[in-house]
Design an enzyme around this catalytic site. Structure first.
Site, PDB file in Angstrom:
ATOM      1  N   ASP A 541     -47.290  31.454   9.946  1.00  0.00           N
ATOM      2  CA  ASP A 541     -46.276  31.382   8.884  1.00  0.00           C
ATOM      3  C   ASP A 541     -44.972  31.935   9.470  1.00  0.00           C
ATOM      4  OD1 ASP A 541     -44.807  31.271   6.612  1.00  0.00           O
ATOM      5  OD2 ASP A 541     -45.873  32.864   5.550  1.00  0.00           O
ATOM      6  N   ILE A 542     -44.424  31.185  10.403  1.00  0.00           N
ATOM      7  CA  ILE A 542     -43.265  31.636  11.161  1.00  0.00           C
ATOM      8  C   ILE A 542     -41.991  31.195  10.444  1.00  0.00           C
ATOM      9  CG2 ILE A 542     -42.144  31.657  13.402  1.00  0.00           C
ATOM     10  CD1 ILE A 542     -45.002  32.879  13.303  1.00  0.00           C
ATOM     11  N   GLU A 543     -41.196  32.157  10.017  1.00  0.00           N
ATOM     12  CA  GLU A 543     -40.004  31.864   9.229  1.00  0.00           C
ATOM     13  C   GLU A 543     -38.749  32.513   9.810  1.00  0.00           C
ATOM     14  OE1 GLU A 543     -40.617  32.273   5.021  1.00  0.00           O
ATOM     15  OE2 GLU A 543     -42.768  31.936   5.171  1.00  0.00           O
ATOM     16  N   THR A 544     -38.895  33.155  10.972  1.00  0.00           N
ATOM     17  CA  THR A 544     -37.740  33.730  11.661  1.00  0.00           C
ATOM     18  C   THR A 544     -37.852  33.448  13.151  1.00  0.00           C
ATOM     19  OG1 THR A 544     -38.840  35.872  12.027  1.00  0.00           O
ATOM     20  CG2 THR A 544     -37.586  35.627   9.979  1.00  0.00           C
ATOM     21  N   GLN A 598     -44.856  24.603   2.507  1.00  0.00           N
ATOM     22  CA  GLN A 598     -44.310  25.426   1.423  1.00  0.00           C
ATOM     23  C   GLN A 598     -43.314  24.585   0.614  1.00  0.00           C
ATOM     24  OE1 GLN A 598     -43.152  29.486   2.535  1.00  0.00           O
ATOM     25  NE2 GLN A 598     -44.173  29.195   4.515  1.00  0.00           N
TER      26      GLN A 598
END
Length: 717
Positions: A541-544, A598
């Site tokens: 869940d890589i968001e940065t 998402q």
């Protein structure tokens, strides 16, 4: 009185499986529930080895409270402040049932302790009728009876402990005798114990000891100077041995040496491990009534250098009875595997398996239901944790792909009342749980860091010189979920504080993949946060940060897993905009089993944007651009408006979206929820989602209109 569990294995084999034995003089009994050590873990955390034999959960400090119901308080784990039955202060701790059953499956007995030495508001009885009525209530709510207000749900405790330190001693014999009467003829053995002060006769339990059958007494050789452990001339084990043999109603009653786990647990009576070892050895040699040792309490013992280990070593190393032979593990595995196969055959599960492409997925779903039922049957028959673990492995190795999955994130306590992991594995609603999040890849000591909020975080205990949380007590929960056919993975990244994620080079990604493999998956390490539990895979869940080198990370995990007997999964949770800014490299250049898209927090493509919702684009990406052309696409949804700024839709609207996606997109894999704790608070929305998945899916019907290609990786193993 000796307690054996008999397993007929459905008539296939028979024999007695090793279980708790009250006749030994090597037993260690511990109190749990008061958080004396300041870092109390879930019950099952203290059942992971052979150190502890009995756990007394304490304390029930109110016999008659609101609604004429009792009340108990287990500090940070369960208390009236968590959740109580309507109109009462009786805590509803049904999420503790898996922990209790886990302990029992490992040969421990778990009892409820009444009274306690702290705040005891309303204990004792006014009459024989009063004691009888209360015994019936306890029987129905905690032991072998039935009630609509059972605090631990279906879990049946192994007995009652009386730690009565206030009020009079009248009618406790009546109470005990009524419990015995209720238990007569029951297939399960129930125990009644007491915890008197060391001064004889005890001011609160003497009547019960003289006039009713107690199995054991945990004599508190502390807090009373006259007879405490640190008073060599006053320590009166000889007097208690004589009382047991000549005056006690049960002439075979066992006497335990009760000891505090540190000076923190008792003002008087603590002695160091070496001194206590000498006392234990002497008692075993000189007193035939000796049953073992009692510690108050286990949380403080753990804090005090795992004091319980030295106590158990003293008990077993000097025991006249010695240590029983351990059954051969390979033989146990073979027995369990063969037994399972025969159970499956008896339940006729195999007829669901078919090579017909039009029926294959329907068969897989029903095969899983059938074999899960046989697994439950096996568990109830075997009881022994080791045999069940081997059998569980054998069963899972036969599972076919499960489609139409419902899965949820756990760990962030978004709902505000997050329960232990196993609480969310008690039915068929959720198929996969992603534990999140590991929000730092490189931290103190070169180790990563993760945070599961109120359950386990760096604040609850770490490995030395690191910020890597030691959550070994979660092993039982993870294995409980896996035994029920769920897959449990660790999610890396997260949308909150992701302080240090990503890689600087291929080498960096490879090294990190090896670390994750060794500490969470199929490798070995001295710093495994979940102990012996082996997770089923990873979620990204890589968001940065950037997308670089995540493909190298995934490929290294795949390489490590090659040839392993266990199936490992790798999934990802991209934002709904295509291409994803952080995960596209991994999706295009490495094999991901599924994406939990998402469809929220991004207005252009969220669920509540009927014209922008882009499931069709993701379906096309899965089939044409993804490295794994069999990639499964999950509709990721928020569990309420609370957890996301954009994208929440009500259950009816979501059901329509699910049905439409199942009909139109062959890559559809199911639904992802963020998160499960909030879903329960929002009217258990996960139930309606699962209903939409299974009730309206053409894949679940026998007359499925066309075959689908299976993913190479994504299946239950």
């Amino acid at each position: 009185m000796q307690f054996f569990v008999l397993a007929s294995l459905l008539g296939l084999t028979g024999g007695a499986l090793a279980a708790f034995d009250m006749n030994k003089n090597t037993n260690l009994a511990v109190y749990w529930g008061q958080n004396t050590g300041g870092n109390q873990q879930q019950l099952a955390a203290y059942c992971q080895d052979d150190t502890v034999d009995t756990i007394m959960m304490g304390f029930m400090n109110v016999f008659k409270g609101e609604g004429n119901q009792p009340s108990f308080d287990f500090s940070n784990i369960c208390s009236p402040g968590n959740s109580s039955f309507d109109g009462t202060n009786l805590p509803n701790c049904n999420y503790m049932a898996p922990d209790i059953q886990t302990c029992q499956s490992k040969g421990k007995i778990v009892t409820l302790s009444l009274g306690g030495g702290g705040k005891v508001e309303n204990v004792g009885f006014e009459s024989a009728d009063d004691a009888t009525s209360f015994a019936d209530l306890i029987w129905n709510e905690f032991l072998g009876g039935s009630s609509e207000t059972r605090p631990f749900g279906k879990a049946v405790l192994d007995g009652i402990d009386l730690d009565i330190e206030t009020q009079g001693q009248e009618f406790y014999d009546v109470f005990v005798n009524r419990i015995r009467s209720n238990a007569k003829g029951n297939s399960k053995q129930f125990f009644v114990t007491g915890a008197p002060q060391c001064i004889l006769p005890d001011g609160h339990l003497n009547t019960a000891l003289l006039n009713s059958d107690l199995d054991a007494i945990y004599v508190q050789f502390y807090n009373n100077k006259q007879c405490a452990l640190d008073n060599t001339s006053g320590f009166n084990m000889a007097a208690w041995d004589n009382f047991a043999k000549t005056k006690s109603h049960n002439k075979n009653i066992k006497v335990y040496v009760g000891a505090p786990s540190s000076t923190n647990a008792a003002g008087i009576g603590f002695v160091d491990a070496k001194t206590l070892s000498g006392i234990i050895t002497s008692a075993q040699k000189n007193f035939s009534s000796m049953g073992g040792a009692m510690l108050f309490d286990i949380t403080d013992a753990t804090r005090n250098g795992n004091f319980q280990n030295s106590v158990k070593a003293s008990l077993t190393g000097n025991s006249k009875r010695g240590i029983e032979d351990v059954k051969d593990a390979h033989g146990a595995w073979a027995l369990a595997y063969i037994t399972l196969k025969r159970i499956n055959a008896k339940m006729n599960c195999q007829h669901y398996r078919t090579s017909d492409p039009l029926r294959r997925d329907f068969g897989a779903v029903n095969f899983r239901r059938c074999t899960t039922a046989s697994q439950m049957h096996l568990q109830s028959s075997l009881v022994s944790s080791n045999l069940f673990r081997y059998a569980s492995f054998a069963l899972r190795s036969d599972h076919h792909t499960a489609i139409l999955d419902s899965l949820g994130y756990w760990g962030q306590n978004t709902g505000g009342n997050q329960k232990n992991l196993a609480a969310y594995c008690q039915d068929d609603t959720v198929d996969t749980i992603m534990m999140g999040f590991m929000n730092i890849f490189h931290d103190l000591g070169g180790k990563p860091r993760f945070d599961f909020s109120n359950i386990c975080s760096p604040g609850t205990g770490v490995f030395p010189a690191t910020n890597l949380a030691n959550c070994s007590f979660m092993a039982a929960d993870i294995e409980t979920c896996q035994s029920k056919g769920k897959i449990i993975t660790l999610s890396l990244g997260g949308g909150g504080t992701s302080e240090d994620v990503g890689f600087t080079s291929t080498e960096d990604a490879t090294i990190f993949a090896d670390l994750i493999w060794n500490e969470f998956l199929g490798g070995t390490s001295d710093t495994r946060p979940f102990g012996s539990a082996v997770l089923d895979g990873l979620d990204l869940d890589i968001e940065t940060q950037g997308p670089e080198f995540y493909d190298d990370f995934v490929n290294r995990i795949r390489s490590n897993a090659q040839g392993h007997s266990k199936q490992f999964f790798i999934t990802a949770a991209p934002q709904c905009m295509l291409p994803d800014a952080h995960l596209n490299t991994a999706l295009v250049n490495s094999d991901i089993d599924a994406v939990y898209v998402q469809f929220y927090n991004t207005p252009q493509c969220s669920l509540d944007n009927s014209t922008g919702f882009n499931m069709e684009a993701w379906d096309d990406f899965a089939k044409t651009s993804s490295h794994n052309k069999n990639l499964k696409v999950y509709v990721g949804v928020p569990s309420s408006a609370k957890v996301t700024g954009v994208g929440f839709v009500d259950a009816q609207t979501l059901s329509g979206i699910i049905t439409d996606s199942q009909q139109k997109f062959s890559s559809m894999g199911g639904v992802m929820l963020f998160d499960i704790s909030d879903a329960q608070n929002n009217g258990n929305i996960q139930n309606s989602i699962k209903d939409a998945l299974t009730g309206k899916s053409k894949r679940a019907l026998e007359d499925a209109s066309r075959p689908r290609v299976r993913s190479r990786h994504f299946r239950l193993d």
